[in-house]
Design an enzyme around this catalytic site. Structure first.
Site, PDB file in Angstrom:
ATOM      1  N   ASP A 163      44.377 -51.391  48.078  1.00  0.00           N
ATOM      2  CA  ASP A 163      44.009 -52.203  49.238  1.00  0.00           C
ATOM      3  C   ASP A 163      44.719 -51.732  50.499  1.00  0.00           C
ATOM      4  OD1 ASP A 163      46.503 -53.024  48.321  1.00  0.00           O
ATOM      5  OD2 ASP A 163      45.865 -55.032  47.764  1.00  0.00           O
ATOM      6  N   ASN A 217      50.433 -66.284  43.610  1.00  0.00           N
ATOM      7  CA  ASN A 217      49.288 -67.168  43.366  1.00  0.00           C
ATOM      8  C   ASN A 217      48.320 -66.576  42.343  1.00  0.00           C
ATOM      9  OD1 ASN A 217      48.066 -65.099  44.736  1.00  0.00           O
ATOM     10  ND2 ASN A 217      47.267 -66.336  46.422  1.00  0.00           N
ATOM     11  N   HIS A 268      47.002 -63.480  42.475  1.00  0.00           N
ATOM     12  CA  HIS A 268      46.039 -62.488  42.958  1.00  0.00           C
ATOM     13  C   HIS A 268      46.343 -61.099  42.408  1.00  0.00           C
ATOM     14  CE1 HIS A 268      48.442 -61.555  46.960  1.00  0.00           C
ATOM     15  NE2 HIS A 268      48.842 -60.778  45.976  1.00  0.00           N
ATOM     16  N   GLU A 313      41.985 -62.999  46.040  1.00  0.00           N
ATOM     17  CA  GLU A 313      42.704 -64.268  46.063  1.00  0.00           C
ATOM     18  C   GLU A 313      42.005 -65.294  45.170  1.00  0.00           C
ATOM     19  OE1 GLU A 313      45.487 -64.157  47.386  1.00  0.00           O
ATOM     20  OE2 GLU A 313      45.529 -63.430  49.444  1.00  0.00           O
TER      21      GLU A 313
HETATM   22  C1  F6R Z   1      49.612 -54.618  46.790  1.00  0.00           C
HETATM   23  C2  F6R Z   1      48.744 -55.657  46.243  1.00  0.00           C
HETATM   24  C3  F6R Z   1      49.252 -57.013  45.898  1.00  0.00           C
HETATM   25  C4  F6R Z   1      50.664 -57.030  45.297  1.00  0.00           C
HETATM   26  C5  F6R Z   1      51.117 -58.453  45.011  1.00  0.00           C
HETATM   27  C6  F6R Z   1      52.551 -58.497  44.532  1.00  0.00           C
HETATM   28  O1  F6R Z   1      48.906 -53.432  47.049  1.00  0.00           O
HETATM   29  O2  F6R Z   1      47.574 -55.439  46.099  1.00  0.00           O
HETATM   30  O3  F6R Z   1      48.347 -57.638  45.015  1.00  0.00           O
HETATM   31  O4  F6R Z   1      50.665 -56.273  44.111  1.00  0.00           O
HETATM   32  O5  F6R Z   1      51.005 -59.232  46.168  1.00  0.00           O
HETATM   33  O6  F6R Z   1      53.379 -58.107  45.579  1.00  0.00           O
HETATM   34  P1  F6R Z   1      54.933 -57.840  45.373  1.00  0.00           P
HETATM   35  O7  F6R Z   1      55.045 -56.665  44.459  1.00  0.00           O
HETATM   36  O8  F6R Z   1      55.473 -57.543  46.748  1.00  0.00           O
HETATM   37  O9  F6R Z   1      55.494 -59.084  44.764  1.00  0.00           O
END
Ligand code: F6R
Length: 247
Positions: A70, A139, A141, A146
């Site tokens: 992403d 959450n 995702h 989301e």
């Molecule tokens: C990042 C992404 C997100 C993260 C998720 C966890 O490219 O797509 O889904 O993997 O938000 O983020 P962290 O590792 O910062 O807790």
């Protein structure tokens, strides 16, 4: 929890080492492997370990192709909080990957819908993704898919959940600077990957991990869809695993 291999590491360092070994094994089995990669705090240790293996001479990325999961919409490529910047800074600048083999959605495209279609086509043309590394949002995702009422099929423009904006505000000067939209692979794009490596560390992730691995499969907790994937390895630390009943 059918088909999932769950490994509980003692701490973040052990989790990161195991994650790096899994990626390295894929590349050694197939030097032209196609990898899917996340940003965020979770994979930083994995990237550090992979860089170390490369510097020590035991791992080459020369023929590896990567697709990032992403990217924010509207941040300049050079912005310190763009995912492109993150990936070069924390990984690509330190390994021997060929520039032409790096793929990251263009969050500045004048036509984001077209960019999404083109990105999905690029993945298909590369033969699909062999190993997708994922983090998990607080959450639930995955990517920027989301909690919602459906599972998005392919790469799309997604609005960030308010809780994600808040979680990501730690990287920005103020919450108002956090982009509200992203381009993200869809749940379908993720499910088409041949193998998935899900990483999560810390107590803060424990409820989402429990929901994803042991709860009902529902788009209200997008990570739960991984229960339907035939080849998932989950590497957790003890904090993230603390609410699991069966690990
Ligand atoms: C990042 C992404 C997100 C993260 C998720 C966890 O490219 O797509 O889904 O993997 O938000 O983020 P962290 O590792 O910062 O807790």
């Amino acid at each position: 929890m059918i088909n999932m291999k769950i490994i509980v590491a003692a701490d973040y360092d052990e989790m990161s080492g195991l994650a790096a070994q899994t990626v390295a094994q894929s590349i050694k089995a197939n030097p032209s492997a196609v990898l899917g990669l996340p940003t965020g705090s979770t994979p930083l240790g994995m990237y550090r370990n992979l860089i170390k293996m490369h510097k020590e001479g035991s791992l080459s990325f020369k023929n590896v192709t990567t697709f990032n999961l992403d990217e924010y919409v509207g941040l300049q490529k050079t912005h310190v909080n763009s995912f492109r910047y993150f990936m070069y800074e924390n990984f690509f600048n330190h390994i021997d990957i060929q520039e032409g083999n790096i793929n990251i959605p263009d969050g500045n495209s004048k036509d984001p819908e077209k960019e999404c279609i083109a990105y999905e086509a690029k993945i298909t043309n590369a033969g699909g993704i062999d190993l997708m590394v994922l983090g998990l949002g607080n959450n639930g995702h995955i990517g920027f898919n989301e909690p919602a009422g459906h599972f998005p099929a392919s790469t799309h423009v997604a609005e960030l959940d308010e809780s994600t904006v808040q979680a990501n505000a730690r990287f920005f000067e103020s919450i108002d600077e956090v982009p509200r939209f992203s381009i993200t692979m869809g749940i379908g794009s993720i499910m088409r990957c041949r193998r998935i490596l899900l990483l999560a560390g810390g107590q803060v992730k424990a409820p989402a991990i429990r929901g994803a691995l042991e709860g009902p499969v529902t788009p209200a907790l997008p990570g739960s869809v991984l229960q339907f994937h035939p080849n998932v390895t989950v590497v957790l630390d003890t904090g993230a695993a603390s609410l699991l009943t069966s690990a």
